[in-house]
Design a protein around this motif. Structure first.
Motif, PDB file in Angstrom:
ATOM      1  N   VAL A 161       0.722  -1.238  -0.013  1.00 45.69           N
ATOM      2  CA  VAL A 161       0.016  -0.051  -0.021  1.00 45.69           C
ATOM      3  C   VAL A 161       0.853   1.189   0.015  1.00 45.69           C
ATOM      4  O   VAL A 161       0.697   2.389  -0.628  1.00 45.69           O
ATOM      5  N   SER A 162       1.880   1.224   0.745  1.00 42.71           N
ATOM      6  CA  SER A 162       2.758   2.478   0.897  1.00 42.71           C
ATOM      7  C   SER A 162       3.596   2.740  -0.541  1.00 42.71           C
ATOM      8  O   SER A 162       3.864   4.091  -0.601  1.00 42.71           O
ATOM      9  N   LYS A 166      -0.791   8.129  -4.776  1.00 41.89           N
ATOM     10  CA  LYS A 166      -2.151   8.834  -4.245  1.00 41.89           C
ATOM     11  C   LYS A 166      -2.658   9.898  -5.282  1.00 41.89           C
ATOM     12  O   LYS A 166      -3.986  10.449  -5.217  1.00 41.89           O
ATOM     13  N   SER A 167      -1.526  10.269  -5.949  1.00 41.49           N
ATOM     14  CA  SER A 167      -1.933  11.350  -7.030  1.00 41.49           C
ATOM     15  C   SER A 167      -2.623  10.816  -8.303  1.00 41.49           C
ATOM     16  O   SER A 167      -2.874  11.602  -9.158  1.00 41.49           O
ATOM     17  N   GLN A 168      -2.643   9.466  -8.649  1.00 38.03           N
ATOM     18  CA  GLN A 168      -3.117   8.967  -9.818  1.00 38.03           C
ATOM     19  C   GLN A 168      -4.296   7.942  -9.428  1.00 38.03           C
ATOM     20  O   GLN A 168      -4.766   7.588  -8.310  1.00 38.03           O
ATOM     21  N   ASN A 169      -5.055   8.060 -10.562  1.00 41.25           N
ATOM     22  CA  ASN A 169      -6.486   7.122 -10.434  1.00 41.25           C
ATOM     23  C   ASN A 169      -5.933   5.724 -10.277  1.00 41.25           C
ATOM     24  O   ASN A 169      -5.279   5.293 -11.340  1.00 41.25           O
ATOM     25  N   LEU A 189      -8.761   0.551   0.043  1.00 38.63           N
ATOM     26  CA  LEU A 189      -7.845   1.602  -0.469  1.00 38.63           C
ATOM     27  C   LEU A 189      -8.667   2.798  -0.499  1.00 38.63           C
ATOM     28  O   LEU A 189      -8.049   3.729  -0.132  1.00 38.63           O
ATOM     29  N   GLU A 190      -9.851   2.550  -0.832  1.00 32.44           N
ATOM     30  CA  GLU A 190     -10.659   3.924  -0.704  1.00 32.44           C
ATOM     31  C   GLU A 190     -10.760   4.584   0.719  1.00 32.44           C
ATOM     32  O   GLU A 190     -10.740   5.783   0.783  1.00 32.44           O
ATOM     33  N   GLN A 192      -8.292   4.524   2.713  1.00 38.76           N
ATOM     34  CA  GLN A 192      -7.117   4.906   3.030  1.00 38.76           C
ATOM     35  C   GLN A 192      -6.774   6.418   2.077  1.00 38.76           C
ATOM     36  O   GLN A 192      -5.564   6.841   1.998  1.00 38.76           O
ATOM     37  N   GLY A 193      -7.886   6.565   1.411  1.00 33.73           N
ATOM     38  CA  GLY A 193      -7.778   7.877   0.791  1.00 33.73           C
ATOM     39  C   GLY A 193      -7.432   7.728  -0.770  1.00 33.73           C
ATOM     40  O   GLY A 193      -7.241   8.892  -1.376  1.00 33.73           O
ATOM     41  N   PHE A 194      -7.442   6.363  -1.448  1.00 32.64           N
ATOM     42  CA  PHE A 194      -6.889   6.386  -2.793  1.00 32.64           C
ATOM     43  C   PHE A 194      -8.224   6.486  -3.616  1.00 32.64           C
ATOM     44  O   PHE A 194      -9.111   6.498  -3.267  1.00 32.64           O
ATOM     45  N   LYS A 195      -7.955   7.136  -4.905  1.00 30.98           N
ATOM     46  CA  LYS A 195      -8.988   7.305  -5.901  1.00 30.98           C
ATOM     47  C   LYS A 195      -9.047   5.868  -6.524  1.00 30.98           C
ATOM     48  O   LYS A 195      -8.021   5.581  -7.413  1.00 30.98           O
TER      49      LYS A 195
END
Length: 210
Positions: A161-162, A166-169, A189-190, A192-195
């Motif tokens: 995950v690390s 986070k800047s990409q879809n 993942l959502e 945890q702030g991911f798109k």
């Protein structure tokens, strides 16, 4: 032989396919093999049944030429006999989604992450740079995968995950519409702030559409 006798015998041959595949375990075997060649042990682990049960059902499918086997050293591997078998499985899922209300109910209640269709993914690959993750085991990934996909087997995703951007879809996919793993990972993942979006078709369906 009269036309009626011919028709009767011809239908009896077609029914053999129907009888052999009207079984949950054998459908799971065919679905698993649509991801690529596997040994009996791999199939048993994928489906969650014993090696003996897997082998018995493989012989039934082999008898009607839906699967084929080949040997590599001391191991026996199985694969679908032709691409038409994978296409038939895909069509069977299509019919289930279109005609069975329970299938629609399952999809609405389980699938909460937005998904992308084949045309939508194709457009995204041309106009942006989504981070595509293939959640299948390495052996399946190596037999075919989506363009630019990164292979992170779903059992290893927590450790990686690390490293995810986070800047990409992010677009997740696994074994298709009957799998559910991409949805499960997407929800985690959502949080945890991911798109995140999912691609719920198989690699084979993607390849056929191209």
């Amino acid at each position: 032989m009269t036309p009626e006798e011919y028709k009767q015998q011809a239908f009896e041959q077609v029914v053999k396919i129907g009888k052999a595949t009207s079984n949950l375990t054998r459908l799971k075997i065919l679905y698993a093999l649509s991801q690529g060649r596997k040994s009996v042990d791999e199939l048993a682990k994928t489906i969650g049944i014993s090696v003996g049960t897997t082998s018995k059902n493989l012989q039934i499918l082999k008898k009607i030429n839906l699967v084929k086997e080949d040997k590599d050293k001391n191991f026996v591997f199985y694969s679908l006999a032709s691409a038409k078998v994978a296409q038939w499985i895909s069509l069977l899922i299509d019919l289930s989604e279109e005609n069975l209300s329970q299938m629609e109910y399952l999809s609405k209640n389980y699938n909460q992450i937005p998904s992308v269709s084949i045309p939508e993914l194709k457009k995204k690959l041309l106009t942006s740079e989504p981070y595509i993750i293939d959640l299948r085991p390495k052996s399946e990934f190596e037999q075919g995968h989506l363009p630019y996909a990164h292979n992170i087997p779903y059992l290893e995703i927590d450790k990686k995950v690390s490293t995810l951007p986070k800047s990409q879809n992010i677009i997740l996919y696994c074994r298709g519409r009957l799998c559910g793993i991409a949805e499960d990972v997407g929800k985690k993942l959502e949080k945890q702030g991911f798109k995140v979006k999912t691609f719920n078709n198989t690699v084979q369906e993607w390849q056929l559409a191209q």
